[in-house]
Design a protein around this motif. Sequence first.
Motif, PDB file in Angstrom:
ATOM      1  N   TRP A 115     -25.385  14.205  21.202  1.00 37.31           N
ATOM      2  CA  TRP A 115     -26.555  13.644  21.888  1.00 37.31           C
ATOM      3  C   TRP A 115     -27.195  14.708  22.786  1.00 37.31           C
ATOM      4  N   ILE A 116     -26.379  15.412  23.556  1.00 37.78           N
ATOM      5  CA  ILE A 116     -26.904  16.447  24.452  1.00 37.78           C
ATOM      6  C   ILE A 116     -27.551  17.576  23.650  1.00 37.78           C
ATOM      7  N   MET A 117     -26.903  18.023  22.568  1.00 36.14           N
ATOM      8  CA  MET A 117     -27.474  19.106  21.766  1.00 36.14           C
ATOM      9  C   MET A 117     -28.782  18.680  21.110  1.00 36.14           C
ATOM     10  N   ALA A 118     -28.863  17.442  20.639  1.00 33.49           N
ATOM     11  CA  ALA A 118     -30.111  16.958  20.038  1.00 33.49           C
ATOM     12  C   ALA A 118     -31.216  16.891  21.084  1.00 33.49           C
ATOM     13  N   ASN A 119     -30.867  16.447  22.294  1.00 29.80           N
ATOM     14  CA  ASN A 119     -31.852  16.362  23.360  1.00 29.80           C
ATOM     15  C   ASN A 119     -32.324  17.751  23.769  1.00 29.80           C
ATOM     16  N   LEU A 120     -31.400  18.706  23.863  1.00 31.21           N
ATOM     17  CA  LEU A 120     -31.800  20.073  24.186  1.00 31.21           C
ATOM     18  C   LEU A 120     -32.682  20.667  23.095  1.00 31.21           C
ATOM     19  N   ASN A 121     -32.353  20.393  21.849  1.00 30.40           N
ATOM     20  CA  ASN A 121     -33.155  20.908  20.745  1.00 30.40           C
ATOM     21  C   ASN A 121     -34.557  20.314  20.772  1.00 30.40           C
ATOM     22  N   ALA A 122     -34.670  19.041  21.105  1.00 32.87           N
ATOM     23  CA  ALA A 122     -35.990  18.396  21.130  1.00 32.87           C
ATOM     24  C   ALA A 122     -36.834  18.911  22.296  1.00 32.87           C
ATOM     25  N   ASN A 123     -36.207  19.264  23.397  1.00 29.68           N
ATOM     26  CA  ASN A 123     -36.954  19.670  24.587  1.00 29.68           C
ATOM     27  C   ASN A 123     -37.055  21.179  24.762  1.00 29.68           C
ATOM     28  N   MET A 124     -36.509  21.954  23.844  1.00 33.13           N
ATOM     29  CA  MET A 124     -36.529  23.408  23.952  1.00 33.13           C
ATOM     30  C   MET A 124     -37.891  23.939  23.533  1.00 33.13           C
ATOM     31  N   MET A 125     -38.356  24.968  24.233  1.00 34.61           N
ATOM     32  CA  MET A 125     -39.618  25.597  23.858  1.00 34.61           C
ATOM     33  C   MET A 125     -39.410  26.363  22.556  1.00 34.61           C
ATOM     34  N   PRO A 126     -40.341  26.252  21.607  1.00 33.21           N
ATOM     35  CA  PRO A 126     -40.188  26.984  20.345  1.00 33.21           C
ATOM     36  C   PRO A 126     -40.136  28.483  20.587  1.00 33.21           C
ATOM     37  N   MET A 127     -39.404  29.187  19.733  1.00 36.58           N
ATOM     38  CA  MET A 127     -39.226  30.636  19.904  1.00 36.58           C
ATOM     39  C   MET A 127     -40.541  31.397  19.802  1.00 36.58           C
ATOM     40  N   ASP A 128     -41.460  30.967  18.928  1.00 39.23           N
ATOM     41  CA  ASP A 128     -42.721  31.695  18.796  1.00 39.23           C
ATOM     42  C   ASP A 128     -43.583  31.545  20.041  1.00 39.23           C
ATOM     43  N   ALA A 129     -43.400  30.486  20.820  1.00 37.01           N
ATOM     44  CA  ALA A 129     -44.147  30.337  22.063  1.00 37.01           C
ATOM     45  C   ALA A 129     -43.528  31.170  23.180  1.00 37.01           C
ATOM     46  N   MET A 130     -42.254  31.493  23.062  1.00 39.56           N
ATOM     47  CA  MET A 130     -41.586  32.282  24.098  1.00 39.56           C
ATOM     48  C   MET A 130     -41.864  33.769  23.945  1.00 39.56           C
ATOM     49  N   MET A 131     -42.069  34.237  22.724  1.00 42.05           N
ATOM     50  CA  MET A 131     -42.257  35.663  22.473  1.00 42.05           C
ATOM     51  C   MET A 131     -43.701  35.938  22.099  1.00 42.05           C
ATOM     52  N   PRO A 132     -44.181  37.104  22.453  1.00 40.94           N
ATOM     53  CA  PRO A 132     -45.544  37.462  22.028  1.00 40.94           C
ATOM     54  C   PRO A 132     -45.604  37.614  20.515  1.00 40.94           C
ATOM     55  N   ALA A 133     -46.834  37.645  20.000  1.00 45.10           N
ATOM     56  CA  ALA A 133     -47.032  37.687  18.555  1.00 45.10           C
ATOM     57  C   ALA A 133     -46.486  38.948  17.924  1.00 45.10           C
ATOM     58  N   GLY A 134     -46.314  40.024  18.678  1.00 48.44           N
ATOM     59  CA  GLY A 134     -45.844  41.295  18.137  1.00 48.44           C
ATOM     60  C   GLY A 134     -44.343  41.335  17.918  1.00 48.44           C
ATOM     61  N   GLY A 135     -43.624  40.343  18.296  1.00 50.58           N
ATOM     62  CA  GLY A 135     -42.180  40.354  18.101  1.00 50.58           C
ATOM     63  C   GLY A 135     -41.456  40.763  19.354  1.00 50.58           C
ATOM     64  N   MET A 136     -40.418  41.535  19.185  1.00 48.27           N
ATOM     65  CA  MET A 136     -39.591  41.964  20.312  1.00 48.27           C
ATOM     66  C   MET A 136     -40.381  42.924  21.198  1.00 48.27           C
ATOM     67  N   ALA A 137     -40.063  42.906  22.483  1.00 52.48           N
ATOM     68  CA  ALA A 137     -40.720  43.816  23.420  1.00 52.48           C
ATOM     69  C   ALA A 137     -40.305  45.247  23.107  1.00 52.48           C
ATOM     70  N   GLN A 138     -41.252  46.158  23.281  1.00 50.09           N
ATOM     71  CA  GLN A 138     -40.970  47.553  22.963  1.00 50.09           C
ATOM     72  C   GLN A 138     -40.709  48.317  24.248  1.00 50.09           C
ATOM     73  N   SER A 139     -40.002  49.404  24.130  1.00 50.10           N
ATOM     74  CA  SER A 139     -39.662  50.207  25.287  1.00 50.10           C
ATOM     75  C   SER A 139     -40.808  51.160  25.590  1.00 50.10           C
ATOM     76  N   GLY A 140     -41.176  51.254  26.834  1.00 45.25           N
ATOM     77  CA  GLY A 140     -42.255  52.140  27.255  1.00 45.25           C
ATOM     78  C   GLY A 140     -41.735  53.508  27.656  1.00 45.25           C
ATOM     79  N   PRO A 141     -42.596  54.361  28.204  1.00 38.33           N
ATOM     80  CA  PRO A 141     -42.189  55.719  28.560  1.00 38.33           C
ATOM     81  C   PRO A 141     -41.170  55.745  29.698  1.00 38.33           C
ATOM     82  N   THR A 142     -41.117  54.730  30.514  1.00 38.20           N
ATOM     83  CA  THR A 142     -40.174  54.730  31.625  1.00 38.20           C
ATOM     84  C   THR A 142     -38.810  54.202  31.189  1.00 38.20           C
ATOM     85  N   GLY A 143     -38.698  53.793  29.957  1.00 37.25           N
ATOM     86  CA  GLY A 143     -37.438  53.238  29.484  1.00 37.25           C
ATOM     87  C   GLY A 143     -37.368  51.731  29.669  1.00 37.25           C
TER      88      GLY A 143
END
Length: 162
Positions: A115-143
Motif C-alpha cells: 500500500w505504501i509503495m503504491a501510494n509513493l509511486n502514485a504521488n512521485m514526480m515523474p523522472m522526466d519532470a525532475m531532469m532537464p530535457a538534455g539528460g544528466m547534468a554535465q560537468s562544467g570547467p570548475t568540475g
Amino acid sequence: MSSNHHSASEHSRHDLAPGEEQKGGSGIAKGVRGYLVGLAFAAGLTVASFVVAGSTRFIYAPGVPVALLVLAVAQMGVHLAFFLHITTGPDNTNNVLALAFGTLIVALVVVGSLWIMANLNANMMPMDAMMPAGGMAQSGPTGGATVPGASPSPVTPPPAAR
C-alpha cells in the motif's frame, strides 16, 4: 457387548492425525517414520513444483502460477502437520492461535508495504519532470555540475596571499 468394541482410550491411542506424536512414547522408530514420511511428501512437492515451473508439458502455461500456488499451500500443510505437529486437537489450540496471529502480522506487513509503495509511486514526480530535457547534468570547467544550456560562470583565481 461384543469383543470388537474398543474402549475410548484405546481408540484415541490409534486415532492420530498425520504427524501427531503418540503420548505413550511407544518408540523412536514411529517418530522417525513420521518425519521420514513428511520429508518424502515435502521433497515430492518440491520436485513437482520445479517440474511445473520448468516445463509446460504437464500443465497449460497460463495455469502454472495457480499450480505453483496449490503446491505451495500443500507444502505448508505438510510442514505444519508433519514437522510442527499442528493438529486440530484440543491441546493445540494455543499453537493454532499463535500461528493465526503470526499469519495476521505477516499479512499486515506485506499489505501495508505494498500500500505504501503504491501510494509513493502514485504521488512521485515523474523522472522526466525532475531532469532537464538534455539528460544528466554535465560537468562544467570548475568540475561542478552545470545545467545544460546555461553559460558557465567565469573562473576566477583565488586572491594571492599577502
